[in-house]
Design a protein around this motif. Structure first.
Motif, PDB file in Angstrom:
ATOM      1  N   GLU A   1       2.772  -3.811  -4.302  1.00  0.00           N
ATOM      2  CA  GLU A   1       1.781  -3.060  -5.069  1.00  0.00           C
ATOM      3  C   GLU A   1       1.465  -3.763  -6.382  1.00  0.00           C
ATOM      4  O   GLU A   1       0.305  -3.836  -6.797  1.00  0.00           O
ATOM      5  CB  GLU A   1       2.271  -1.636  -5.331  1.00  0.00           C
ATOM      6  CG  GLU A   1       1.278  -0.760  -6.109  1.00  0.00           C
ATOM      7  CD  GLU A   1      -0.115  -0.728  -5.498  1.00  0.00           C
ATOM      8  OE1 GLU A   1      -1.101  -0.697  -6.279  1.00  0.00           O
ATOM      9  OE2 GLU A   1      -0.240  -0.732  -4.252  1.00  0.00           O
TER      10      GLU A   1
ATOM     11  N   ILE B   1      -7.609  -9.843  -0.441  1.00  0.00           N
ATOM     12  CA  ILE B   1      -8.218  -9.565  -1.743  1.00  0.00           C
ATOM     13  C   ILE B   1      -9.050 -10.739  -2.242  1.00  0.00           C
ATOM     14  O   ILE B   1     -10.088 -10.546  -2.889  1.00  0.00           O
ATOM     15  CB  ILE B   1      -7.123  -9.183  -2.763  1.00  0.00           C
ATOM     16  CG1 ILE B   1      -6.491  -7.843  -2.357  1.00  0.00           C
ATOM     17  CG2 ILE B   1      -7.682  -9.102  -4.183  1.00  0.00           C
ATOM     18  CD1 ILE B   1      -5.339  -7.404  -3.232  1.00  0.00           C
TER      19      ILE B   1
ATOM     20  N   LEU C   1      -2.051 -10.179   1.976  1.00  0.00           N
ATOM     21  CA  LEU C   1      -2.693  -9.471   0.870  1.00  0.00           C
ATOM     22  C   LEU C   1      -3.569 -10.435   0.065  1.00  0.00           C
ATOM     23  O   LEU C   1      -4.682 -10.088  -0.345  1.00  0.00           O
ATOM     24  CB  LEU C   1      -1.607  -8.852  -0.018  1.00  0.00           C
ATOM     25  CG  LEU C   1      -2.002  -7.707  -0.946  1.00  0.00           C
ATOM     26  CD1 LEU C   1      -2.629  -6.565  -0.177  1.00  0.00           C
ATOM     27  CD2 LEU C   1      -0.776  -7.225  -1.717  1.00  0.00           C
TER      28      LEU C   1
ATOM     29  N   ARG D   1      -0.719  -6.641  -5.594  1.00  0.00           N
ATOM     30  CA  ARG D   1      -2.096  -6.190  -5.373  1.00  0.00           C
ATOM     31  C   ARG D   1      -2.825  -6.018  -6.707  1.00  0.00           C
ATOM     32  O   ARG D   1      -3.953  -6.474  -6.869  1.00  0.00           O
ATOM     33  CB  ARG D   1      -2.102  -4.869  -4.591  1.00  0.00           C
ATOM     34  CG  ARG D   1      -3.498  -4.268  -4.394  1.00  0.00           C
ATOM     35  CD  ARG D   1      -3.432  -2.923  -3.706  1.00  0.00           C
ATOM     36  NE  ARG D   1      -3.032  -3.079  -2.323  1.00  0.00           N
ATOM     37  CZ  ARG D   1      -3.864  -3.388  -1.335  1.00  0.00           C
ATOM     38  NH1 ARG D   1      -5.154  -3.572  -1.583  1.00  0.00           N
ATOM     39  NH2 ARG D   1      -3.424  -3.491  -0.112  1.00  0.00           N
TER      40      ARG D   1
END
Length: 467
Positions: A443, A376, A372, A446
């Motif tokens: 989450e 990102i 992740l 993120r």
């Protein structure tokens, strides 16, 4: 008192006639009995059907009452075991508020991945049944019970360190182990060489004890061996502190040739190496510790707080015989002894297949989180890693790391500037450390990473300093 099936009824509510809905009256009665001490923390409540039968009301009414009390944190249901009064029931809610701001996404502190706690909790329930209470309910020597030291010796061999149990000391976590080492073997004014950016716990302890830290440049492969040797010639250093596996904060891993060279430098200059193996469990291609090459010139520290849980606070020092007496004396004065119950639980886990399963499952979660990060923050080039619990992000000169830290904090995300880890005020690497194990789940990670990216992008577009 027993029900019609022969089950003992440990508590019955004293419901008075009221116009209020029955489930509310029942919930209030339960809360009142907890506050008055009629129901003690940890006490098991009767099954809902038993309460319903006793009061002559619907089972669903009791369910609603229990649910209301559970939402208030007064009781806790455990699948397969029943419902229990919460361990903190009755304590005023304002005292239970976490000191950390719940609105802030934690990416500063490196946490042991709390989303694995459910699995660890289930494992602990079984482990408690195997505890040797004859050992854990009494005092043990400051260095720990020999059987716990024996388990530690077996575990340390999985990292490539062969140390007799008699030369291992059980401590209350890696920070405590480091405190024992510094207070027993170093004094005010002594010099310890370290990476120019290093673990903040070392910095705070050295400052407290008046120990001088000598910074040496850290490269992509860890501490620079040539500069280390030059520092040894220049300074009258007594020790060397290193994190060879997943260095904190840079994530660098020292390779085999450099480990051999560092071992030679330590012996040639009669240094005492303090080797920190806190994150060694997270390195896939594990190399033997530097300490394994020079056991008479090193202290090796490793613990389970990150691999398992901070709840245990158990770490081990593997030490030469010539330093044992001083180390044990210091451990005795700092903590008297590590919790023998914690040491027992850790030993049982280390000797069971479940330890490897928990670590393997945790590492799969960490790999997902690292992917992740790469997704990102693509284009910002965080130092590559598939398994690190934190990532090191180098920044362009126009984005000062302490300013980026402040900007992220203002947006609800805590990250740490490289300046927090700098041994010398003259260190000039511009970077931030992102603790990807801190957020509660992927989450939340993120969301935190998107804030970091937005801070970086906004500053880059404006082409100005964030101040």
């Amino acid at each position: 008192m027993y029900d019609q099936y022969g089950n003992e009824i440990t508590w019955v509510p004293d419901l008075r006639p009221s116009d209020r809905p029955t489930y509310l009256a029942l919930a209030e009665c339960l809360e009142a009995d907890i506050e008055r001490g009629v129901l003690a923390p940890g006490q098991k409540l009767p099954p809902q059907r038993v309460i319903a039968d006793y009061l002559g009301i619907n089972h669903s009414t009791v369910t609603r009452a229990y649910k209301r009390c559970e939402e208030k944190g007064l009781i806790r249901g455990v699948t397969g075991r029943g419902t229990f009064v919460s361990s903190y029931a009755g304590i005023p809610q304002h005292l239970l508020t976490d000191s950390a701001d719940p609105a802030v996404i934690e990416m500063g502190m490196v946490l042991p991945l709390y989303e694995m706690n459910d699995r660890l909790e289930a494992c602990l329930r079984e482990t408690y049944a195997r505890v040797d209470y004859g050992t854990v309910l009494g005092y043990v020597p400051p260095e720990g019970h020999i059987k716990h030291r024996y388990s530690a010796a077996k575990w340390l061999r999985t990292f490539g360190l062969d140390c007799p149990p008699e030369q291992i000391i059980v401590t209350t976590g890696s920070q405590s182990a480091l405190a024992v080492a510094l207070t027993s073997l170093f004094g005010k004014g002594d010099r310890i060489i370290a990476d120019e950016y290093t673990y903040t716990g070392l910095k705070s302890l050295a400052n407290l004890l008046g120990i001088i830290l000598i910074p040496v440049r850290t490269g992509d492969a860890g501490i620079d061996a040539a500069e280390l040797e030059a520092a040894c010639r220049r300074e009258k250093a007594k020790g060397l502190y290193l994190i060879p596996d997943c260095h904190n904060p840079t994530t660098a891993v020292i390779g085999p040739a450099q480990r051999q060279e560092i071992a030679r430098i330590v012996v040639d200059n009669d240094l005492l190496l303090i080797e920190d193996g806190t994150f060694s469990f997270s390195v896939p291609d594990r190399l033997p510790p530097i300490s394994s090459r020079i056991p008479e010139h090193s202290l090796y520290i490793n613990g389970v707080s990150k691999a398992l849980s901070t709840a245990f606070r158990i770490a081990y020092i593997a030490a030469p015989r010539r330093h044992l007496k001083q180390l044990i004396h210091s451990a005795n004065h700092i903590t008297r002894m590590a919790s023998s119950l914690s040491a027992e639980l850790v030993s049982l886990l280390l000797n069971s297949p479940e330890y490897d399963r928990i670590v393997a499952a945790k590492m799969e979660k960490i790999k997902e989180r690292n992917r992740l990060v790469d997704e990102i923050l693509r284009g910002y080039d965080p130092v590559p890693s598939e398994t690190a619990f934190f990532r090191y992000l180098l920044l362009p000169p126009a984005l000062p790391d302490d300013a980026v830290e402040r900007a992220c904090r203002d947006r609800g995300v805590q990250i740490f500037s490289a300046k927090r880890f700098a041994v010398s005020a003259g260190a000039n690497t511009n970077a931030v450390r992102l603790a990807i194990s801190g957020p509660r789940d992927s989450e939340e990670l993120r969301q935190g990473l998107l804030v970091v990216r937005d801070v970086l992008e906004t500053a880059a577009v404006k082409d100005q300093l964030i101040i």
